[in-house]
Design a protein around this motif. Structure first.
Motif, mmCIF file in Angstrom:
data_model
loop_
_atom_site.group_PDB
_atom_site.id
_atom_site.type_symbol
_atom_site.label_atom_id
_atom_site.label_comp_id
_atom_site.label_asym_id
_atom_site.label_seq_id
_atom_site.Cartn_x
_atom_site.Cartn_y
_atom_site.Cartn_z
ATOM 1 N N THR A 3 71.913 95.391 113.251
ATOM 2 C CA THR A 3 71.370 96.726 112.991
ATOM 3 C C THR A 3 70.744 96.783 111.605
ATOM 4 O OG1 THR A 3 73.079 97.681 114.400
ATOM 5 C CG2 THR A 3 71.950 99.182 112.903
ATOM 6 N N ALA A 4 71.400 96.166 110.642
ATOM 7 C CA ALA A 4 70.880 96.172 109.270
ATOM 8 C C ALA A 4 69.525 95.470 109.208
ATOM 9 C CB ALA A 4 71.871 95.488 108.334
ATOM 10 N N LEU A 5 69.403 94.324 109.893
ATOM 11 C CA LEU A 5 68.129 93.593 109.905
ATOM 12 C C LEU A 5 67.036 94.407 110.595
ATOM 13 C CD1 LEU A 5 66.519 91.026 109.330
ATOM 14 C CD2 LEU A 5 67.377 90.104 111.516
ATOM 15 N N ALA A 6 67.406 95.051 111.706
ATOM 16 C CA ALA A 6 66.423 95.859 112.448
ATOM 17 C C ALA A 6 65.891 96.995 111.593
ATOM 18 C CB ALA A 6 67.054 96.388 113.731
ATOM 19 N N LEU A 7 66.762 97.645 110.845
ATOM 20 C CA LEU A 7 66.331 98.750 109.978
ATOM 21 C C LEU A 7 65.357 98.250 108.919
ATOM 22 C CD1 LEU A 7 69.597 100.823 109.423
ATOM 23 C CD2 LEU A 7 67.528 101.587 110.574
ATOM 24 N N ARG A 8 65.682 97.118 108.296
ATOM 25 C CA ARG A 8 64.811 96.592 107.235
ATOM 26 C C ARG A 8 63.406 96.264 107.778
ATOM 27 N NH1 ARG A 8 66.947 94.246 102.414
ATOM 28 N NH2 ARG A 8 69.198 94.528 102.180
ATOM 29 N N MET A 9 63.342 95.851 109.042
ATOM 30 C CA MET A 9 62.056 95.448 109.614
ATOM 31 C C MET A 9 61.297 96.629 110.222
ATOM 32 S SD MET A 9 63.149 91.865 111.453
ATOM 33 C CE MET A 9 61.506 91.671 112.142
ATOM 34 N N LEU A 10 61.991 97.441 111.030
ATOM 35 C CA LEU A 10 61.298 98.452 111.831
ATOM 36 C C LEU A 10 60.815 99.645 111.020
ATOM 37 C CD1 LEU A 10 63.496 98.449 115.069
ATOM 38 C CD2 LEU A 10 61.182 97.544 114.803
ATOM 39 N N VAL A 11 61.610 100.060 110.048
ATOM 40 C CA VAL A 11 61.201 101.259 109.298
ATOM 41 C C VAL A 11 59.875 101.019 108.575
ATOM 42 C CG1 VAL A 11 61.820 102.835 107.427
ATOM 43 C CG2 VAL A 11 63.540 102.185 109.116
ATOM 44 N N PRO A 12 59.711 99.933 107.813
ATOM 45 C CA PRO A 12 58.403 99.719 107.180
ATOM 46 C C PRO A 12 57.280 99.475 108.189
ATOM 47 C CG PRO A 12 60.117 98.429 106.095
ATOM 48 C CD PRO A 12 60.700 98.930 107.364
ATOM 49 N N GLN A 13 57.565 98.703 109.275
ATOM 50 C CA GLN A 13 56.514 98.354 110.222
ATOM 51 C C GLN A 13 55.990 99.567 110.976
ATOM 52 O OE1 GLN A 13 57.722 95.144 112.792
ATOM 53 N NE2 GLN A 13 58.142 93.741 111.068
ATOM 54 N N LEU A 14 56.858 100.589 111.196
ATOM 55 C CA LEU A 14 56.459 101.780 111.940
ATOM 56 C C LEU A 14 56.106 102.936 111.006
ATOM 57 C CD1 LEU A 14 59.102 101.687 114.834
ATOM 58 C CD2 LEU A 14 56.696 101.024 114.930
ATOM 59 N N ALA A 15 55.821 102.614 109.745
ATOM 60 C CA ALA A 15 55.547 103.668 108.781
ATOM 61 C C ALA A 15 54.352 104.517 109.172
ATOM 62 C CB ALA A 15 55.333 103.063 107.398
ATOM 63 N N SER A 16 53.357 103.933 109.860
ATOM 64 C CA SER A 16 52.154 104.686 110.226
ATOM 65 C C SER A 16 52.307 105.385 111.574
ATOM 66 C CB SER A 16 50.941 103.743 110.272
ATOM 67 O OG SER A 16 51.164 102.716 111.235
ATOM 68 N N ARG A 26 78.693 108.074 106.116
ATOM 69 C CA ARG A 26 79.745 108.715 105.330
ATOM 70 C C ARG A 26 79.780 108.091 103.944
ATOM 71 N NH1 ARG A 26 82.571 107.939 110.181
ATOM 72 N NH2 ARG A 26 83.740 106.192 109.343
ATOM 73 N N PRO A 27 80.266 108.838 102.953
ATOM 74 C CA PRO A 27 80.408 108.216 101.628
ATOM 75 C C PRO A 27 81.509 107.167 101.605
ATOM 76 C CG PRO A 27 81.326 110.433 101.642
ATOM 77 C CD PRO A 27 80.619 110.265 102.950
ATOM 78 N N LEU A 28 82.429 107.237 102.597
ATOM 79 C CA LEU A 28 83.466 106.210 102.657
ATOM 80 C C LEU A 28 82.815 104.864 102.915
ATOM 81 C CD1 LEU A 28 86.052 108.177 104.793
ATOM 82 C CD2 LEU A 28 86.219 107.647 102.372
ATOM 83 N N PRO A 29 83.373 103.758 102.491
ATOM 84 C CA PRO A 29 82.728 102.448 102.614
ATOM 85 C C PRO A 29 82.404 102.105 104.051
ATOM 86 C CG PRO A 29 84.607 102.339 101.140
ATOM 87 C CD PRO A 29 84.641 103.682 101.762
ATOM 88 N N ALA A 30 81.219 101.570 104.259
ATOM 89 C CA ALA A 30 80.813 101.058 105.565
ATOM 90 C C ALA A 30 80.630 99.544 105.433
ATOM 91 C CB ALA A 30 79.509 101.734 106.001
ATOM 92 N N ALA A 31 80.198 98.913 106.535
ATOM 93 C CA ALA A 31 79.975 97.466 106.494
ATOM 94 C C ALA A 31 78.967 97.132 105.396
ATOM 95 C CB ALA A 31 79.470 97.001 107.857
ATOM 96 N N VAL A 32 79.203 96.024 104.698
ATOM 97 C CA VAL A 32 78.389 95.687 103.531
ATOM 98 C C VAL A 32 76.915 95.569 103.888
ATOM 99 C CG1 VAL A 32 77.963 93.938 101.776
ATOM 100 C CG2 VAL A 32 80.313 94.561 102.379
ATOM 101 N N GLY A 33 76.581 94.868 105.005
ATOM 102 C CA GLY A 33 75.182 94.684 105.363
ATOM 103 C C GLY A 33 74.482 95.992 105.649
ATOM 104 N N LEU A 34 75.137 96.891 106.364
ATOM 105 C CA LEU A 34 74.520 98.172 106.699
ATOM 106 C C LEU A 34 74.350 99.035 105.458
ATOM 107 C CD1 LEU A 34 73.452 99.651 109.144
ATOM 108 C CD2 LEU A 34 75.693 100.699 109.437
ATOM 109 N N ARG A 35 75.339 99.021 104.604
ATOM 110 C CA ARG A 35 75.238 99.796 103.367
ATOM 111 C C ARG A 35 74.078 99.277 102.525
ATOM 112 N NH1 ARG A 35 80.260 99.273 101.549
ATOM 113 N NH2 ARG A 35 79.858 97.648 100.017
ATOM 114 N N GLY A 36 73.946 97.946 102.461
ATOM 115 C CA GLY A 36 72.856 97.365 101.691
ATOM 116 C C GLY A 36 71.494 97.710 102.255
ATOM 117 N N ALA A 37 71.404 97.786 103.600
ATOM 118 C CA ALA A 37 70.130 98.112 104.225
ATOM 119 C C ALA A 37 69.698 99.529 103.892
ATOM 120 C CB ALA A 37 70.230 97.925 105.745
ATOM 121 N N VAL A 38 70.645 100.465 103.986
ATOM 122 C CA VAL A 38 70.312 101.858 103.684
ATOM 123 C C VAL A 38 69.954 102.005 102.208
ATOM 124 C CG1 VAL A 38 71.186 104.232 103.642
ATOM 125 C CG2 VAL A 38 71.726 102.745 105.574
ATOM 126 N N ASP A 39 70.723 101.361 101.333
ATOM 127 C CA ASP A 39 70.410 101.433 99.900
ATOM 128 C C ASP A 39 69.026 100.834 99.618
ATOM 129 O OD1 ASP A 39 72.821 102.646 99.402
ATOM 130 O OD2 ASP A 39 73.834 100.807 98.756
#
Length: 572
Positions: A3-16, A26-39
């Motif tokens: 999911t983290a990889l998909a977000l990094r790729m799809l959001v920029p590619q579908l920008a137009s 949530r502010p509570l800790p999530a999986a490291v990869g997903l948190r890094g993707a959102v950040d």
């Protein structure tokens, strides 16, 4: 990770493309990869972050209604309110309670039953904290044990870690919104999380942390009450360690919150072994406070248990003093005089305790036939108490002398004694205020037909008693206010005050004080031409007398004479 990889790729590619992405976390800790993707998305300008506020009260009620399938009552909403508007915690709380059968629906209203929280609730809440670092979880454990807003330094001291060791942990817990800032301190963002952390600690570890916390709060100069609470939770030896702290706390609290001081001492007493000599000593010290707080039966139980132990003279006299006071509140005045006299007959009793014994005996003797003895005991309390600096005994002795003077028709003397007692209590405060001399000043003013002054004095005194928590005095305030109001011609107001006094006397098991209230209600009923009610009150009064309670002769004679006169029985 996918999911983290998909977000990094799809959001920029579908920008137009006409696509709006809405991501929640949530502010509570999530999986490291997903948190890094959102950040990464936020940091590179692909996303904007918005913090959602807690639910408003109306939305909380709607959510509770949805989850329970019925209209939530106050018990449900109060529990939901502990989640501070966090919908996840509200849902967690209610679904767990529903699964355990602790939410019942009757006539479309949902209510919480039972005080215990289901076992799964705290376990589920702890799952929200599982990805915090070990240091952050240790910080939370220290805060949960302290049980109030706390500093990072206090948490480090409780956990015996190095100074500065929890700085990163505090940043992590704040970022996760588990903790929040409260001035320069930290506090749990939600009560449920604090309770879940505390509940999840193994008992030996929890006890050890409370032991450390007792040391920390003592060194920080915090209240003896807080120290005692930590000692009580620190394992088998905790109650013994709490004894000195609880004595210090009781001394601090007794002048302005005697009921709280009594409850704290009872907590420690109940945790000590029955044959522990410290239990007997502490029981002897607690009796008078417990009696003053209105727990008359418990005071008698403590005093009798203390008497069976091998106490020194001062402790034994203290127990007898408390027993006499409790018996006086319960209406067993002959026994109260007997125990006070027994203590006074012994050598080695400190003068301060002797003065208090004379004062209690004086008030118990007021209900007998010989008022001279009551006046003499009151005079002894004043004399010995003045020499010993025991001002509370002086005040109570003066109050007894005021009652004697009023009963004998020496109204100016009654006023002078009561006014002197009030002046002393106001000047010295502390335990002297607990004797409430305004009761007797108000009654003297009523006898002098200074009714407006009397009502003001009695109302001021009752307000002070409410603040102090000296429950024993409640029926007396009602009685004298009822008398004063009735003398002014307001029979409805007088009856309401007297009936409220009867209710309080029953709640406190202070049935002695119910006797004059029944007598007053009988006289009021006669004046209202309600003779069946007057006879009912007279029968209630007689039942109390037959049960062993004593009464002032005028309370009986005047009520009976009023009723006989209304029944056209002049000879009676």
């Amino acid at each position: 990770e996918g999911t983290a990889l998909a977000l990094r790729m799809l959001v920029p590619q579908l920008a137009s493309a006409p696509v709006l992405w809405v991501l929640t976390r949530r502010p509570l800790p999530a999986a490291v990869g997903l948190r890094g993707a959102v950040d990464w998305l936020v940091g590179n300008g692909w996303a904007r972050e918005h913090e959602v506020a807690g639910l408003a009260a109306e939305a909380v009620a709607d959510l509770c209604r949805h989850l329970a399938g019925a209209t939530p009552d106050g018990t449900v909403l109060d529990l939901a309110d502990r989640a501070k508007g966090n919908p996840l915690l509200i849902e967690l709380t209610l679904t767990t309670l529903i699964a355990s059968g602790q939410i019942v629906v009757v006539d479309g209203i949902a209510s919480v039953v039972g005080d215990d929280r289901p076992e799964g609730l705290y376990a589920a809440a702890r799952q929200l904290l599982r990805e915090l670092s070990p240091a952050a979880r240790d910080l939370l454990a220290a805060g949960a044990v302290l049980g109030r807003p706390f500093s990072i330094h206090e948490a480090e001291s409780v956990q015996a870690t190095v100074p500065g060791g929890y700085l990163a942990a505090a940043r992590e817990a704040l970022a996760a919104r588990v903790l929040r800032e409260e001035g320069t301190q930290l506090a749990f963002g939600h009560d449920l999380l604090r309770d879940a952390v505390y509940d999840g600690m193994p008992r030996p570890i929890r006890a050890a942390l409370h032991h450390r916390a007792a040391i920390v709060v003592r060194e920080a100069g915090r209240s003896a009450l807080e120290q005692a609470e930590h000692h009580l939770r620190s394992g088998p030896d905790g109650p013994r360690a709490a004894v000195q702290a609880v004595r210090d706390a009781a001394r601090q609290l007794a002048p302005h919150a005697p009921a709280t001081a009594a409850d704290l001492m009872l907590k420690v007493i109940d945790r000590l072994q029955p044959d522990d000599p410290i239990r007997a000593q502490l029981s002897a010290e607690a009796v008078e406070l417990v009696a003053a707080s209105g727990q008359v039966d418990r005071a008698q139980e403590l005093a009798r248990a203390a008497r069976l132990a091998d106490l020194d003279r001062a402790a034994e006299a203290t127990a007898l003093l408390g027993l006499a006071e409790a018996l006086k509140h319960a209406g067993q005045n002959a026994l109260a005089v007997r125990y006070a006299t027994e203590a006074l007959s012994r050598d080695g009793v400190p003068h301060g305790i002797r003065a208090r014994l004379h004062a209690v005996a004086a008030h118990a003797l007021l209900w007998g036939e010989d008022m001279t003895l009551a006046d003499e005991a009151g005079a002894q309390a004043v004399q010995i108490g003045t020499a010993a600096g025991e001002i509370a005994a002086v005040v109570f002795g003066q109050a007894a002398r005021s009652v004697v003077a009023r009963a004998e028709g020496r109204l100016q003397d009654a006023y002078a004694h009561a006014a002197s007692a009030v002046a002393l209590a106001d000047e010295h405060g502390r335990q002297a205020r607990h004797r409430h001399p305004r009761i007797w000043l108000g009654s003297a003013l009523t006898a002098l037909d200074r009714l407006d002054e009397a009502r003001q004095v009695l109302q001021e005194g009752r307000a002070e008693a409410d603040l102090l928590g000296t429950a024993w005095s409640a029926p007396l305030w009602h009685f004298y206010l009822a008398w004063t109001v009735g003398e002014a011609g307001d029979l409805d107001g007088a009856r309401a005050e007297a009936e409220a006094g009867l209710l309080r006397a029953g709640q406190l098991a202070a049935l002695q004080l119910a006797i004059p209230l029944h007598g007053l209600l009988a006289r009021i009923a006669v004046l209202r031409d309600e003779l069946p009610e007057a006879r009912h009150q007279a029968r209630s009064l007689r039942r109390l007398l037959d049960g062993g309670r004593s009464a002032a002769p005028e309370d009986l004679a005047w009520a009976a004479a009023t009723l006989h006169e209304a029944d056209d029985q002049p000879v009676e």
